[in-house]
Design an enzyme around this catalytic site. Structure first.
Site, PDB file in Angstrom:
ATOM      1  N   GLU A 104      62.311   5.368 113.558  1.00 38.53           N
ATOM      2  CA  GLU A 104      62.408   6.051 112.242  1.00 38.53           C
ATOM      3  C   GLU A 104      61.890   5.209 110.839  1.00 38.53           C
ATOM      4  O   GLU A 104      62.861   5.157 109.992  1.00 38.53           O
ATOM      5  CB  GLU A 104      63.591   6.765 111.867  1.00 38.53           C
ATOM      6  CG  GLU A 104      63.956   7.714 113.279  1.00 38.53           C
ATOM      7  CD  GLU A 104      65.045   8.797 113.233  1.00 38.53           C
ATOM      8  OE1 GLU A 104      65.678   8.366 112.138  1.00 38.53           O
ATOM      9  OE2 GLU A 104      65.296   9.310 113.910  1.00 38.53           O
ATOM     10  N   ASN A 138      59.284   5.056 117.751  1.00 41.17           N
ATOM     11  CA  ASN A 138      59.849   6.406 118.036  1.00 41.17           C
ATOM     12  C   ASN A 138      59.961   6.900 116.494  1.00 41.17           C
ATOM     13  O   ASN A 138      60.694   6.406 115.884  1.00 41.17           O
ATOM     14  CB  ASN A 138      61.224   6.411 118.625  1.00 41.17           C
ATOM     15  CG  ASN A 138      61.676   7.477 119.236  1.00 41.17           C
ATOM     16  OD1 ASN A 138      61.328   8.411 119.720  1.00 41.17           O
ATOM     17  ND2 ASN A 138      63.228   7.970 118.982  1.00 41.17           N
ATOM     18  N   HIS A 165      62.510  17.280 117.247  1.00 39.13           N
ATOM     19  CA  HIS A 165      63.943  17.923 116.745  1.00 39.13           C
ATOM     20  C   HIS A 165      63.295  19.065 116.018  1.00 39.13           C
ATOM     21  O   HIS A 165      62.949  18.970 114.676  1.00 39.13           O
ATOM     22  CB  HIS A 165      64.968  17.207 115.840  1.00 39.13           C
ATOM     23  CG  HIS A 165      65.417  16.034 116.644  1.00 39.13           C
ATOM     24  ND1 HIS A 165      66.244  16.163 117.468  1.00 39.13           N
ATOM     25  CD2 HIS A 165      65.285  14.639 116.458  1.00 39.13           C
ATOM     26  CE1 HIS A 165      66.906  15.238 118.081  1.00 39.13           C
ATOM     27  NE2 HIS A 165      66.264  14.091 117.536  1.00 39.13           N
ATOM     28  N   GLU A 178      63.015  13.086 122.165  1.00 40.10           N
ATOM     29  CA  GLU A 178      64.570  13.921 121.627  1.00 40.10           C
ATOM     30  C   GLU A 178      64.402  15.358 121.380  1.00 40.10           C
ATOM     31  O   GLU A 178      65.003  15.811 120.324  1.00 40.10           O
ATOM     32  CB  GLU A 178      65.001  13.139 120.227  1.00 40.10           C
ATOM     33  CG  GLU A 178      64.948  11.724 120.398  1.00 40.10           C
ATOM     34  CD  GLU A 178      65.577  10.973 119.156  1.00 40.10           C
ATOM     35  OE1 GLU A 178      66.119  11.679 118.261  1.00 40.10           O
ATOM     36  OE2 GLU A 178      65.566   9.942 119.189  1.00 40.10           O
ATOM     37  N   ASP A 234      64.724  19.276 121.054  1.00 40.36           N
ATOM     38  CA  ASP A 234      65.610  20.251 120.950  1.00 40.36           C
ATOM     39  C   ASP A 234      65.063  21.355 119.830  1.00 40.36           C
ATOM     40  O   ASP A 234      64.296  20.789 118.906  1.00 40.36           O
ATOM     41  CB  ASP A 234      67.234  20.080 120.783  1.00 40.36           C
ATOM     42  CG  ASP A 234      67.209  19.028 119.533  1.00 40.36           C
ATOM     43  OD1 ASP A 234      66.336  19.005 118.478  1.00 40.36           O
ATOM     44  OD2 ASP A 234      68.235  18.286 119.335  1.00 40.36           O
TER      45      ASP A 234
END
Ligand code: 9MR
Length: 341
Positions: A153, A196, A232, A260, A262
């Site tokens: 990030e 990432n 996400h 990651e 979701d």
């Protein structure tokens, strides 16, 4: 069967989980269906070995794990040159027992830093601190990890800047990312080294910025192996150009991974929402399996009761560890892909 027995043995060995009857996912194992890719989860030692149904799912459904918090700086080096590997080691050992891989997470991030890593350090001191951090951890896990999120990030969310304004970029400017990548490569040439990030799933300003950064790394000979797309996402908002975006990074000779995943319902978990969530999961897995260099799909948690998003109902298993429509959609997407590269 072997894996189920192993799981029971592990629980017995660590002796902390209470035996309850586990709702199962039938005969379906996503880790088997995902082959040759990996299907993964963020693993968390607060639940692993403490919640038997969680441990059982972890053991039977996943072939790669990312420690959710255990390898982050504040936990693994809480004081200068004082390392605490205990929790992270538990996940690595569990992964070895269940023949799963591990993605290390992470070395360079603006969050979850201990108080002693702060702006009062000079650039020279911070440089030494970063190198020591990467060296010690990579030495400890030599030969055991599949990949590392070396950088997490760092790309700016706004078009007027390339990088976020955080300690690493304040001290090192645009040398921040190359520094971490070079130190990691020097410490251990084996693991796949990743950048990432979130918000880079579709073709947009942020992913374009990253694309240019990565292209320049390639031109400058800075070694990088892959890009992690966190995913996400919010219900119904899978970017339609996800696959195309993964492919353009893959075309730079990089692995790509969903790291990651979701899907936040942001509303009640009724049948319509759960069906849409399943569709979203399926679309993402489909995009990955359509790209040859897409190596894994990792969900950020296992079941809704242990997600970082409370009440978000974001994962493929519900709070009782029952498979949701999303679980079957993932199975279908991987199942249909067995012939594709
Ligand atoms: O899931 C993690 C949660 O338990 C922590 O409290 C949080 C603190 O920053 O970090 C979460 O994981 C993040 C991951 O490391 C990087 N991408 C975003 C994830 C969700 O916030």
């Amino acid at each position: 069967m072997y894996r189920l027995l192993l799981g029971t043995a592990l629980i017995f060995r660590f002796g902390r989980a209470s035996p309850t009857s586990a709702p199962d996912s039938g005969e379906i194992s996503l880790r088997d269906l995902a082959e040759p890719r990996f299907f993964g989860a963020a693993a968390n030692t607060t639940f692993l070995f403490h919640d038997q149904n969680y441990t059982r799912l972890a053991e039977t459904q996943f072939s790669i794990f990312t420690p959710e918090n255990e390898m982050k700086w504040e936990n693994i080096e809480p004081f200068p040159n004082v390392f605490n590997f205990t929790a992270a080691d538990e996940i690595v050992r569990f992964s070895e027992f269940s023949h799963a891989k591990v993605r290390g997470h992470n070395f360079m991030w603006g969050n979850q830093l201990p108080p002693w890593v702060n702006d009062s350090l000079s650039a020279t001191e911070l440089d030494r601190v970063l190198k020591n951090h990467i060296d010690k951890i990579m030495n400890h896990y030599r030969g055991k990890l599949y990949a590392w999120d070396v950088i997490n990030e760092l790309i700016s969310d706004t078009p007027n800047a390339t990088f976020k304004d955080i300690i690493w970029t304040r001290k090192f400017g645009e040398e921040a990312m190359p520094k971490a990548l070079v130190y990691a490569r020097q410490a251990d040439p084996q693991p796949r080294l990743y950048i990432n990030d979130y918000g880079i799933e579709g073709i947009n300003g942020k992913s374009n910025t990253l694309f240019e950064v990565v292209k320049s790394f390639k031109e400058d000979g800075i070694l990088l192996d892959g890009i992690g797309f966190q995913c996400h996402l919010t219900l119904g908002q899978v970017p339609p150009d996800l696959q195309e975006n993964l492919q353009r990074f893959a075309d730079l000779d990089l692995d790509v991974a969903i790291t990651e995943l979701d899907i936040n319902l942001r509303g009640p978990a009724n049948d319509t929402a759960l069906a849409q969530q399943a569709k979203d999961y399926e679309e993402i897995v489909n995009a990955c399996v359509a790209v040859k260099r897409c190596v894994s799909v990792t969900v950020w948690g296992v079941s809704d009761d242990h997600s970082w998003i409370p009440h978000g109902e974001v994962l493929p298993w519900d709070g009782e560890k029952r498979p949701k429509p999303a679980f079957f959609a993932i199975a279908e997407a991987f199942g249909e892909s067995t012939s594709s590269g």
